[in-house]
Design an enzyme around this catalytic site. Sequence first.
Site, mmCIF file in Angstrom:
data_model
loop_
_atom_site.group_PDB
_atom_site.id
_atom_site.type_symbol
_atom_site.label_atom_id
_atom_site.label_comp_id
_atom_site.label_asym_id
_atom_site.label_seq_id
_atom_site.Cartn_x
_atom_site.Cartn_y
_atom_site.Cartn_z
ATOM 1 N N LYS A 40 0.850 -1.204 0.000
ATOM 2 C CA LYS A 40 0.000 0.000 0.000
ATOM 3 C C LYS A 40 0.882 1.249 0.000
ATOM 4 C CE LYS A 40 -0.689 -0.790 4.937
ATOM 5 N NZ LYS A 40 -0.747 0.259 5.922
ATOM 6 N N TYR A 270 16.053 30.840 5.588
ATOM 7 C CA TYR A 270 14.884 31.494 6.182
ATOM 8 C C TYR A 270 15.022 31.613 7.691
ATOM 9 C CZ TYR A 270 12.233 30.821 1.841
ATOM 10 O OH TYR A 270 11.793 30.859 0.557
#
Length: 377
Positions: A40, A270
Amino acid sequence: PRSVEVRPTWASVDEGALAHNLRTVQAHVGERCRVLAVVKADGYGHGAVESARAFVDAGAWGLAVSLVEEGVELRQHGVRAPVLVLSGVHPGSEDVIVHGALTPVVWSPQHFQLLTSAVRRSGAATLPVHIKIDTGMSRLGVLPEDLGALLDWYQAHAASELRIEGVMTHFACADDAEDALTSARQLERFQACLRVLGERRIHPSIRHVCNSAGLVRFSEAHLDMVRPGIALYGAGSSRAVELPELRMAMGVHSRLLGIRELPAGTAVSYGHRQVLDRPSRLGIVPVGYGDGYPRTMSGRAQMLIRGHRCPVVGNITMDLSMVDVTELPDAREGERVTLMGTQGRERIDLYELADWAQLIPYEVTCGLSKRVPRRPL
Ligand code: PLP
């Protein structure tokens, strides 16, 4: 149009390691126990189709997916092995399940009802289903006390269309190395449910319980089949519960986009959260949180260059990260960078990345985004 793939950041997937891990699990549980390979979430980020093929070729009995869509993808790529759909039968998915010859996991009369109608409409022979029992995960499955009523419904209305091939439950705490009791209690409840089935002369041929951690820790719970996911990709849910012979299938790599020479006192990225305390050479790496390289690792993560560990400097951004290569005066633009995997004698493994990111190993490989191409090793 074919997609272009020129960016120098990629995930390598070692199909030999996938096959090796399948065989390792098979050897651990013995030849009489089947292995259902869980693929999955795009094979835990490794590529569902490629992983499924590697596992089936290495001897997996079948595959497990979460969604009907994931099962259909396997069928569209020619995968013929049994495919279990773990997340149940949503109204509207029943005809797709029957048409795709998928094997649904069921736990309610509504599931039986939807599937029975779809089988009748299709004119197909009986459809195999697996009943899920909730013995303590408190997520999916019929509660043990409701099993009798569910079987009554099945025997009255669905027995000609649906065949109970399997019965399963799922451990809640198998990966907690300190806790064996919860799993033992779940297994006991499961055994009691098997007796309820037996009293009604329902004898599913495939009884299955164990995920990766369960199969490593509880041999008494192997029964007819195990359902490993993370082990097949080469890891455990933690270092404490893995088979030592497993091989990590995924590596993540990039190349230096360029190098900046910056004086001491320069603030980086940043928020200017990191200030260089010496004249530094910073490599620019084209990978960031938009690729699934989590920003939470800023200040902790390292990358391998020329076999050395180099610290990531400043905040990781969406597309780019900076790495300190001051100690590597020969490092050049285009230099190979390993974010996960081995260079020389150094290795950054999935657990280390998960620790830096404060994630579990599953989240690291599943979280690697679509824009990082997966390439066979
Ligand atoms: N079985 C079920 C029902 C699952 O939901 C999962 C994954 O979450 C697995 C097996 C495989 O688990 P693991 O990757 O821990 O082996």
